[in-house]
Design a protein around this motif. Structure first.
Motif, PDB file in Angstrom:
ATOM      1  N   VAL A  19      14.999 -26.170 -27.840  1.00  0.00           N
ATOM      2  CA  VAL A  19      13.894 -26.114 -29.473  1.00  0.00           C
ATOM      3  C   VAL A  19      13.565 -24.178 -29.634  1.00  0.00           C
ATOM      4  N   HIS A  20      13.134 -24.072 -28.672  1.00  0.00           N
ATOM      5  CA  HIS A  20      12.418 -22.607 -27.475  1.00  0.00           C
ATOM      6  C   HIS A  20      13.363 -21.891 -27.656  1.00  0.00           C
ATOM      7  N   GLU A  21      14.905 -22.402 -27.085  1.00  0.00           N
ATOM      8  CA  GLU A  21      15.925 -20.712 -27.606  1.00  0.00           C
ATOM      9  C   GLU A  21      16.497 -20.734 -28.269  1.00  0.00           C
ATOM     10  N   ILE A  22      16.542 -22.013 -29.281  1.00  0.00           N
ATOM     11  CA  ILE A  22      16.860 -21.636 -30.494  1.00  0.00           C
ATOM     12  C   ILE A  22      16.070 -20.759 -30.814  1.00  0.00           C
ATOM     13  N   GLU A  23      15.269 -21.262 -31.047  1.00  0.00           N
ATOM     14  CA  GLU A  23      13.636 -20.397 -32.060  1.00  0.00           C
ATOM     15  C   GLU A  23      13.653 -18.800 -31.683  1.00  0.00           C
ATOM     16  N   ALA A  24      13.718 -18.893 -30.107  1.00  0.00           N
ATOM     17  CA  ALA A  24      14.194 -17.102 -29.652  1.00  0.00           C
ATOM     18  C   ALA A  24      15.465 -16.642 -30.497  1.00  0.00           C
ATOM     19  N   LEU A  25      16.953 -17.796 -30.337  1.00  0.00           N
ATOM     20  CA  LEU A  25      17.551 -17.136 -30.892  1.00  0.00           C
ATOM     21  C   LEU A  25      17.467 -16.508 -32.362  1.00  0.00           C
ATOM     22  N   GLY A  26      16.857 -17.373 -33.474  1.00  0.00           N
ATOM     23  CA  GLY A  26      16.307 -17.283 -34.448  1.00  0.00           C
ATOM     24  C   GLY A  26      15.483 -15.572 -34.556  1.00  0.00           C
ATOM     25  N   GLU A  27      15.188 -15.696 -33.428  1.00  0.00           N
ATOM     26  CA  GLU A  27      14.119 -14.300 -34.032  1.00  0.00           C
ATOM     27  C   GLU A  27      14.480 -13.274 -33.690  1.00  0.00           C
ATOM     28  N   ARG A  28      15.492 -13.176 -32.589  1.00  0.00           N
ATOM     29  CA  ARG A  28      16.397 -12.047 -32.895  1.00  0.00           C
ATOM     30  C   ARG A  28      17.334 -11.580 -33.745  1.00  0.00           C
ATOM     31  N   ASP A  81      28.029 -27.732 -44.292  1.00  0.00           N
ATOM     32  CA  ASP A  81      28.647 -27.594 -43.918  1.00  0.00           C
ATOM     33  C   ASP A  81      29.490 -26.496 -43.779  1.00  0.00           C
ATOM     34  N   THR A  82      28.988 -25.878 -43.793  1.00  0.00           N
ATOM     35  CA  THR A  82      29.650 -24.376 -43.473  1.00  0.00           C
ATOM     36  C   THR A  82      28.942 -24.187 -42.179  1.00  0.00           C
ATOM     37  N   VAL A  83      27.312 -24.573 -41.677  1.00  0.00           N
ATOM     38  CA  VAL A  83      26.891 -24.285 -40.508  1.00  0.00           C
ATOM     39  C   VAL A  83      27.453 -25.167 -39.234  1.00  0.00           C
ATOM     40  N   SER A  84      28.068 -26.685 -40.112  1.00  0.00           N
ATOM     41  CA  SER A  84      28.292 -27.066 -38.690  1.00  0.00           C
ATOM     42  C   SER A  84      29.691 -27.108 -38.289  1.00  0.00           C
ATOM     43  N   GLY A  85      30.511 -26.216 -40.057  1.00  0.00           N
ATOM     44  CA  GLY A  85      31.948 -25.794 -39.554  1.00  0.00           C
ATOM     45  C   GLY A  85      32.387 -24.579 -38.519  1.00  0.00           C
ATOM     46  N   ILE A  86      31.071 -23.986 -38.840  1.00  0.00           N
ATOM     47  CA  ILE A  86      30.659 -22.578 -37.862  1.00  0.00           C
ATOM     48  C   ILE A  86      30.761 -23.162 -36.118  1.00  0.00           C
ATOM     49  N   LEU A  87      29.430 -24.098 -36.329  1.00  0.00           N
ATOM     50  CA  LEU A  87      29.216 -24.308 -34.986  1.00  0.00           C
ATOM     51  C   LEU A  87      30.359 -25.245 -34.582  1.00  0.00           C
ATOM     52  N   SER A  88      31.164 -25.688 -34.681  1.00  0.00           N
ATOM     53  CA  SER A  88      32.191 -26.445 -34.139  1.00  0.00           C
ATOM     54  C   SER A  88      33.385 -25.718 -33.799  1.00  0.00           C
ATOM     55  N   ASN A 110      18.318 -29.395 -34.719  1.00  0.00           N
ATOM     56  CA  ASN A 110      17.442 -28.325 -35.197  1.00  0.00           C
ATOM     57  C   ASN A 110      18.335 -27.364 -35.038  1.00  0.00           C
ATOM     58  N   LEU A 111      19.615 -27.277 -34.991  1.00  0.00           N
ATOM     59  CA  LEU A 111      20.122 -25.994 -35.162  1.00  0.00           C
ATOM     60  C   LEU A 111      20.797 -26.020 -36.487  1.00  0.00           C
ATOM     61  N   ALA A 112      20.411 -27.096 -37.701  1.00  0.00           N
ATOM     62  CA  ALA A 112      20.481 -27.330 -38.700  1.00  0.00           C
ATOM     63  C   ALA A 112      19.410 -26.527 -39.315  1.00  0.00           C
ATOM     64  N   GLU A 113      18.001 -26.878 -38.259  1.00  0.00           N
ATOM     65  CA  GLU A 113      16.709 -26.449 -39.152  1.00  0.00           C
ATOM     66  C   GLU A 113      16.444 -24.674 -38.982  1.00  0.00           C
ATOM     67  N   GLU A 114      16.885 -24.360 -38.056  1.00  0.00           N
ATOM     68  CA  GLU A 114      17.104 -23.113 -37.765  1.00  0.00           C
ATOM     69  C   GLU A 114      17.907 -22.288 -38.672  1.00  0.00           C
ATOM     70  N   ALA A 115      19.182 -22.766 -39.203  1.00  0.00           N
ATOM     71  CA  ALA A 115      20.322 -22.631 -39.820  1.00  0.00           C
ATOM     72  C   ALA A 115      19.043 -21.987 -41.173  1.00  0.00           C
ATOM     73  N   ARG A 116      18.962 -23.204 -41.325  1.00  0.00           N
ATOM     74  CA  ARG A 116      18.219 -23.444 -43.298  1.00  0.00           C
ATOM     75  C   ARG A 116      17.127 -22.112 -43.161  1.00  0.00           C
ATOM     76  N   ARG A 117      15.781 -22.198 -41.825  1.00  0.00           N
ATOM     77  CA  ARG A 117      14.988 -20.637 -42.021  1.00  0.00           C
ATOM     78  C   ARG A 117      15.658 -19.579 -41.957  1.00  0.00           C
ATOM     79  N   LEU A 118      16.518 -18.924 -41.477  1.00  0.00           N
ATOM     80  CA  LEU A 118      17.371 -17.835 -41.079  1.00  0.00           C
ATOM     81  C   LEU A 118      17.970 -17.858 -42.061  1.00  0.00           C
ATOM     82  N   PHE A 119      18.583 -18.665 -43.569  1.00  0.00           N
ATOM     83  CA  PHE A 119      19.562 -17.822 -44.200  1.00  0.00           C
ATOM     84  C   PHE A 119      18.893 -19.077 -45.958  1.00  0.00           C
ATOM     85  N   PRO A 120      17.027 -19.135 -45.969  1.00  0.00           N
ATOM     86  CA  PRO A 120      16.704 -19.708 -46.662  1.00  0.00           C
ATOM     87  C   PRO A 120      17.264 -20.221 -48.390  1.00  0.00           C
TER      88      PRO A 120
END
Length: 144
Positions: free
Chosen positions: A18-27, A102-109, A81-91
């Protein structure tokens, strides 16, 4: 398999991932081009040695039921956790686009698949074509 949970999530009440995901989000939020920054940072993350080791665990879990069951709750939480951060990045896109998750999941996959392919076929420009494709999809689906 408590070791597995510690490996992925750490010991703290707030998982390391979670810390790593949030750090990426901040960047990503520090960039004018959040989509481009998100894709570049994700691609670098997917190519990191720690994630390559995780991919090996995923592969081993295919034939190891105990490992598969141990990974399941960890990976489901990580996906959330990834989906929640994606929602914060692109609200705005998260609200307006019914295909957002589905878009986020497809990109990650797709990134995961490209990174795994690079393990077997390392090339200097590995993943660049997939990254360009994903950027086109992300811009179409995530720009509000």
């Amino acid at each position: 398999m408590k070791w597995l949970r510690r490996l992925f999530l750490g010991e703290s009440p707030r998982p390391r991932a979670v810390h790593e995901i949030e750090a990426l989000g901040e960047r990503v939020r520090a960039h004018d081009d959040r989509i481009g920054a998100a894709l570049e940072l994700l691609w670098a993350t997917f190519r990191a040695p720690a994630l390559m080791a995780a991919f090996e665990l995923y592969t081993a879990a295919r034939t190891d039921e105990a490992l598969r069951e141990a990974l399941r709750p960890v990976l489901l939480q990580h996906r959330q956790n990834l989906a929640e951060e994606a929602r914060r990045l692109f609200p705005e896109a998260a609200v307006k686009n019914p295909r957002f998750d589905d878009t986020v999941s497809g990109i990650l996959s797709t990134m995961q698949g490209a990174a795994m392919m690079e393990m077997a076929l390392p090339e200097p420009d590995a993943g660049r074509a997939e990254l360009a494709f994903l950027e086109a999809v992300a811009r179409r689906e995530l720009e509000a």
